[in-house]
Scaffold this motif. Sequence first.
Motif, short mmCIF file in Angstrom:
data_model
loop_
_atom_site.label_atom_id
_atom_site.label_comp_id
_atom_site.label_asym_id
_atom_site.label_seq_id
_atom_site.Cartn_x
_atom_site.Cartn_y
_atom_site.Cartn_z
N VAL A 26 0.84 -1.21 0.00
CA VAL A 26 0.00 0.00 0.00
C VAL A 26 0.87 1.26 0.00
N ALA A 27 2.03 1.19 0.64
CA ALA A 27 2.94 2.32 0.69
C ALA A 27 3.70 2.52 -0.61
N GLY A 28 3.54 1.58 -1.55
CA GLY A 28 4.19 1.72 -2.85
C GLY A 28 5.63 1.25 -2.89
N GLU A 29 6.05 0.44 -1.94
CA GLU A 29 7.42 -0.05 -1.94
C GLU A 29 7.62 -1.08 -3.05
N ARG A 30 8.84 -1.22 -3.50
CA ARG A 30 9.16 -2.17 -4.57
C ARG A 30 9.00 -3.60 -4.06
N ALA A 31 8.30 -4.41 -4.85
CA ALA A 31 7.98 -5.77 -4.42
C ALA A 31 9.23 -6.59 -4.14
N GLU A 32 10.27 -6.44 -4.94
CA GLU A 32 11.47 -7.24 -4.75
C GLU A 32 12.17 -6.88 -3.43
N LEU A 33 12.19 -5.61 -3.10
CA LEU A 33 12.79 -5.20 -1.83
C LEU A 33 11.97 -5.71 -0.65
N VAL A 34 10.66 -5.65 -0.78
CA VAL A 34 9.78 -6.16 0.27
C VAL A 34 9.98 -7.66 0.43
N ARG A 35 10.08 -8.36 -0.69
CA ARG A 35 10.26 -9.81 -0.63
C ARG A 35 11.51 -10.17 0.16
N ARG A 36 12.62 -9.50 -0.13
CA ARG A 36 13.87 -9.83 0.57
C ARG A 36 13.77 -9.50 2.06
N ARG A 37 13.16 -8.36 2.38
CA ARG A 37 13.03 -7.98 3.78
C ARG A 37 12.12 -8.95 4.54
N VAL A 38 11.04 -9.35 3.91
CA VAL A 38 10.10 -10.25 4.56
C VAL A 38 10.70 -11.65 4.72
N GLU A 39 11.43 -12.11 3.72
CA GLU A 39 12.10 -13.41 3.84
C GLU A 39 13.04 -13.42 5.04
N ASP A 40 13.79 -12.36 5.21
CA ASP A 40 14.70 -12.27 6.35
C ASP A 40 13.92 -12.26 7.66
N ALA A 41 12.81 -11.54 7.70
CA ALA A 41 11.99 -11.50 8.92
C ALA A 41 11.40 -12.86 9.24
N VAL A 42 10.97 -13.59 8.20
CA VAL A 42 10.42 -14.94 8.42
C VAL A 42 11.49 -15.85 9.01
N GLU A 43 12.68 -15.82 8.44
CA GLU A 43 13.76 -16.66 8.94
C GLU A 43 14.05 -16.37 10.41
N ARG A 44 14.12 -15.10 10.76
CA ARG A 44 14.47 -14.74 12.13
C ARG A 44 13.33 -15.00 13.11
N ALA A 45 12.11 -14.59 12.73
CA ALA A 45 10.98 -14.75 13.64
C ALA A 45 10.65 -16.22 13.87
N PHE A 46 10.58 -16.98 12.80
CA PHE A 46 10.25 -18.39 12.96
C PHE A 46 11.43 -19.17 13.55
#
Length: 209
Positions: A175-195
């Motif tokens: 919704v904020a208009g961020e680039r999907a590829e950058l979001v994907r990498r950030r979210v993948e890192d968050a998933v790895e750390r949180a889980f």
Amino acid sequence: MGLRELKKQQTRELLADTAMGLFAERGFEQVTVVEVARAAGVSPNTVFNYFPTKEDLFFDRQDEVVAHLAEVVRGRPAGSSAVDAVRADLLAAIADGEPTLGLSPRAAAFWRIIDASPALRARLLDLGERAEAALTAVLAEESGAGADDPLPRVVAGAVAGAHRAVLAEIRRAMVAGERAELVRRRVEDAVERAFGLLASGLAEYPPKR
């Protein structure tokens, strides 16, 4: 799939696609089921035969979404914990661009429609609660927990909550208009750390098969 089932599937897709086009153009609250029926060339009764409520028209894949976490845990490989299974599934979905994650620029319109509608926001919360309840049932079954044991509910809340938080971050970023590829990498890192943190305490839950 037989001809009858194929026609029903095509009608369902037509109704959902027609409704989404109207919702995107005018907003969820401003569109009626009668207008969806007219645009699709069917009667309002036909729409209600496939989708009991207008919210069902919007969330046309809700049954799949509600059952997903429970199915992932139930079908996990031998020796894998619930946390491991959900983490692997989520990472695969992110990498593959699974549409229900909404990790694409086109999904921003979908999320904005939800943000603008109290009814859709309420339904989204309900879907999350139903998914968590389905996961609780699987964890209780596989761990042999009694009906009065709160542990399956607590664990399901932790796992499903982390999963929902990842989806919420994707939603916020798109919704904020961020680039999907950058979001994907950030979210993948968050998933790895949180889980990874969850796995450190839940590696043996439910008991491995």
